[in-house]
Motif scaffolding. Structure first.
Motif, short mmCIF file in Angstrom:
data_model
loop_
_atom_site.label_atom_id
_atom_site.label_comp_id
_atom_site.label_asym_id
_atom_site.label_seq_id
_atom_site.Cartn_x
_atom_site.Cartn_y
_atom_site.Cartn_z
N ASP A 96 0.83 -1.21 0.00
CA ASP A 96 0.00 0.00 0.00
C ASP A 96 0.86 1.24 0.00
OD1 ASP A 96 -2.37 -1.40 0.04
OD2 ASP A 96 -2.27 -1.68 2.21
N TYR A 97 1.85 1.21 0.87
CA TYR A 97 2.77 2.34 0.96
C TYR A 97 3.45 2.57 -0.38
CZ TYR A 97 7.15 4.72 2.01
OH TYR A 97 8.21 5.56 1.98
N GLY A 98 3.72 1.45 -1.08
CA GLY A 98 4.43 1.50 -2.35
C GLY A 98 3.70 2.29 -3.42
N LYS A 99 2.40 2.54 -3.22
CA LYS A 99 1.65 3.29 -4.23
C LYS A 99 2.21 4.70 -4.40
CE LYS A 99 -2.41 0.47 -3.97
NZ LYS A 99 -3.12 -0.10 -2.84
N ASN A 100 2.77 5.25 -3.32
CA ASN A 100 3.36 6.59 -3.43
C ASN A 100 4.77 6.54 -3.97
OD1 ASN A 100 1.04 7.61 -2.16
ND2 ASN A 100 1.88 6.97 -0.18
N ASP A 101 5.44 5.42 -3.69
CA ASP A 101 6.83 5.31 -4.10
C ASP A 101 7.04 3.89 -4.60
OD1 ASP A 101 9.51 5.42 -4.44
OD2 ASP A 101 10.02 5.43 -2.30
N THR A 102 6.59 3.65 -5.85
CA THR A 102 6.56 2.28 -6.36
C THR A 102 7.95 1.68 -6.47
OG1 THR A 102 6.62 3.03 -8.67
CG2 THR A 102 4.46 2.77 -7.66
N ILE A 103 8.92 2.55 -6.73
CA ILE A 103 10.29 2.07 -6.91
C ILE A 103 10.82 1.41 -5.64
CG2 ILE A 103 12.65 3.00 -7.13
CD1 ILE A 103 11.57 4.75 -9.42
N SER A 104 10.30 1.87 -4.48
CA SER A 104 10.80 1.31 -3.21
C SER A 104 10.55 -0.19 -3.11
CB SER A 104 10.16 2.04 -2.02
OG SER A 104 8.77 1.79 -2.00
N LEU A 105 9.48 -0.67 -3.78
CA LEU A 105 9.18 -2.11 -3.75
C LEU A 105 10.29 -2.90 -4.45
CD1 LEU A 105 5.40 -1.89 -4.71
CD2 LEU A 105 6.32 -2.29 -2.43
N ASP A 106 10.74 -2.38 -5.57
CA ASP A 106 11.78 -3.07 -6.33
C ASP A 106 13.16 -2.86 -5.70
OD1 ASP A 106 9.67 -3.71 -7.90
OD2 ASP A 106 10.12 -2.26 -9.48
N GLN A 107 13.33 -1.66 -5.11
CA GLN A 107 14.58 -1.38 -4.39
C GLN A 107 14.77 -2.42 -3.28
OE1 GLN A 107 16.76 1.90 -4.59
NE2 GLN A 107 17.98 0.14 -3.93
N TRP A 108 13.68 -2.73 -2.59
CA TRP A 108 13.73 -3.71 -1.50
C TRP A 108 14.28 -5.04 -2.02
CZ3 TRP A 108 11.89 -8.53 -0.31
CH2 TRP A 108 11.92 -8.91 1.03
N VAL A 109 13.75 -5.48 -3.16
CA VAL A 109 14.18 -6.77 -3.72
C VAL A 109 15.66 -6.73 -4.11
CG1 VAL A 109 13.87 -8.39 -5.65
CG2 VAL A 109 11.87 -7.39 -4.52
N PHE A 110 16.05 -5.68 -4.81
CA PHE A 110 17.46 -5.59 -5.25
C PHE A 110 18.41 -5.53 -4.05
CE2 PHE A 110 15.53 -3.58 -9.22
CZ PHE A 110 15.65 -4.75 -9.97
N ASP A 111 18.02 -4.79 -3.01
CA ASP A 111 18.86 -4.71 -1.81
C ASP A 111 18.99 -6.08 -1.14
OD1 ASP A 111 19.19 -2.05 -2.19
OD2 ASP A 111 17.79 -1.39 -0.63
N GLN A 112 17.86 -6.78 -1.05
CA GLN A 112 17.88 -8.10 -0.42
C GLN A 112 18.79 -9.06 -1.18
OE1 GLN A 112 15.76 -9.67 2.19
NE2 GLN A 112 15.61 -7.56 2.89
N VAL A 113 18.68 -9.04 -2.50
CA VAL A 113 19.49 -9.95 -3.32
C VAL A 113 20.96 -9.61 -3.13
CG1 VAL A 113 20.01 -10.70 -5.67
CG2 VAL A 113 17.64 -10.34 -4.98
N GLU A 114 21.26 -8.32 -3.13
CA GLU A 114 22.65 -7.91 -2.98
C GLU A 114 23.21 -8.37 -1.63
OE1 GLU A 114 23.39 -3.80 -3.89
OE2 GLU A 114 25.48 -3.97 -3.21
N ASN A 115 22.45 -8.13 -0.56
CA ASN A 115 22.89 -8.57 0.77
C ASN A 115 23.08 -10.08 0.82
OD1 ASN A 115 22.84 -6.01 1.73
ND2 ASN A 115 20.79 -6.17 2.63
N PHE A 116 22.14 -10.78 0.23
CA PHE A 116 22.19 -12.23 0.23
C PHE A 116 23.46 -12.73 -0.47
CE2 PHE A 116 21.33 -16.08 -2.28
CZ PHE A 116 20.98 -16.97 -1.28
N ILE A 117 23.74 -12.16 -1.62
CA ILE A 117 24.93 -12.58 -2.38
C ILE A 117 26.20 -12.23 -1.60
CG2 ILE A 117 26.25 -12.22 -4.51
CD1 ILE A 117 23.78 -13.75 -5.15
N GLU A 118 26.22 -11.03 -1.04
CA GLU A 118 27.41 -10.62 -0.28
C GLU A 118 27.66 -11.58 0.88
OE1 GLU A 118 29.63 -8.50 -1.14
OE2 GLU A 118 28.51 -7.80 -2.88
N GLN A 119 26.59 -11.96 1.57
CA GLN A 119 26.73 -12.88 2.71
C GLN A 119 27.23 -14.25 2.26
OE1 GLN A 119 22.95 -13.13 4.68
NE2 GLN A 119 23.04 -10.98 5.28
#
Ligand SMILES: [Zn+2]
Ligand SMILES: [Zn+2]
Length: 324
Positions: A170-193
């Motif tokens: 719901d929050y993402g409706k104002n800032d839709t990019i934040s939804l995809d940013q979340w995914v990219f950040d998670q993947v990056e952290n996961f790979i780094e770990q």
């Protein structure tokens, strides 16, 4: 007397007509309203010589083919460059209803939605279905809770699902990019770990799947329509991250054995909706590159349900058992 007799005949005719119609209607439902899920089949391995060891599958929810192909190709310069120089691409044609659940089931399960799902508004999973995620050696999935949580109803230990809180949608409706940013950040952290982790043997196994579900473009399409700056800038944001994601994987797996597939679950009408059968809704982009993908600059269209067997064959896992 004669009139009464006539009336009785009419009543009998109406009752008879009603039953004939009911019978015909039932026949139609029996034929077309049957579940595509058959039970008790033996899984079939796609290939013993898979061209890739692992697969990165990215689904941009609600991205219509028109959004990055043809006149719009400059909206996604990285994806355009990939498909023109080192990939294979085309339009994946979906069926109706062009909703997220049926789209993902087609992409990952290789089946058309169980018609019984109509009784649940196409939102809830009426029957269990097999998927590429299920058949993978190990799968890591990131994205919207309504999508990623469809895929491990049996809590299998080889499937790892990560989703944001539903309130973020719901929050993402104002800032839709934040939804995809979340995914990219998670993947990056996961790979780094996992880069530095010594007992992550699962991470390096063959037949692994990494699935990224990106909900931003769909959310922007509903809120602002596909011709809006918001929809386009979300596309640009995703496009900018494609090479970054690829670089992450190539760095941690420098064996040139990673395949990448990019697609969408459904498109979007000019007025920001989906569900029906217009070409804006049923035509989604499909771009594949990396290990096992022949370079082919000419557009090659496929049916959306044929994506699942393609994904399976790239990493040599079983076809999803109900795959058509
Ligand atoms: Zn969707
Ligand atoms: Zn949507």
């Amino acid at each position: 007397m004669n009139g009464m007799f006539k009336n009785r005949n009419v009543v009998i005719l109406i009752i008879f007509g009603f039953f004939v119609h009911a019978l015909i209607l039932k026949a139609v439902f029996d034929i077309y309203f049957s579940s595509p899920i058959d039970n008790g089949m033996t899984p079939i391995k796609s290939t013993n010589n898979p061209p890739a060891k692992r697969l990165v599958f990215i689904v941009a929810d609600g991205l219509r083919a028109d959004g990055i192909f043809g006149k719009s190709q400059s909206e996604a310069p990285n994806l355009t460059k990939i498909r023109k120089t080192r990939g294979s691409w085309g339009v994946a044609h979906t069926r109706v209803p062009t909703e997220s659940r049926p789209g993902h089931i087609a992409l990952l399960g290789g089946i058309y939605e169980d018609p019984a799902a109509i009784l649940k508004g196409w939102k809830v999973n009426p029957v269990d279905f097999d998927s590429v995620i299920n058949q993978s050696t190990n799968a890591w999935c990131w994205g919207g809770p309504s999508i990623v949580n469809m895929f491990n109803r049996d809590n299998l230990p080889h499937i790892h699902l990560y989703s944001y809180d539903p309130s973020m949608e719901d929050y993402g409706k104002n800032d839709t990019i934040s939804l995809d940013q979340w995914v990219f950040d998670q993947v990056e952290n996961f790979i780094e770990q996992h880069k530095i982790c010594n007992d992550c043997k699962h991470f390096r196994q063959s037949g692994n799947l990494f699935f990224l579900h990106l909900l931003g473009i769909d959310t922007a399409g509903h809120a602002y329509k596909p011709e809006s700056a918001e929809y386009k800038s979300n596309i640009k944001f995703v496009d900018e991250h494609i090479p970054k994601i690829e670089e992450l994987f190539e760095n941690v797996f420098p064996d040139k054995s990673t395949a990448y597939v990019f697609s969408a679950d459904h498109g979007m009408t000019n007025w920001g909706s989906h569900g029906a059968g217009s070409y804006h809704e049923t035509e989604t982009p499909l771009i594949a590159w990396g290990a096992g993908i022949k370079i082919n600059q000419k557009r090659m269209d496929i049916d959306q349900i044929d994506v699942a067997p393609l994904l399976s064959a790239l990493i040599g896992i079983n076809f999803p058992i109900n795959s058509l």
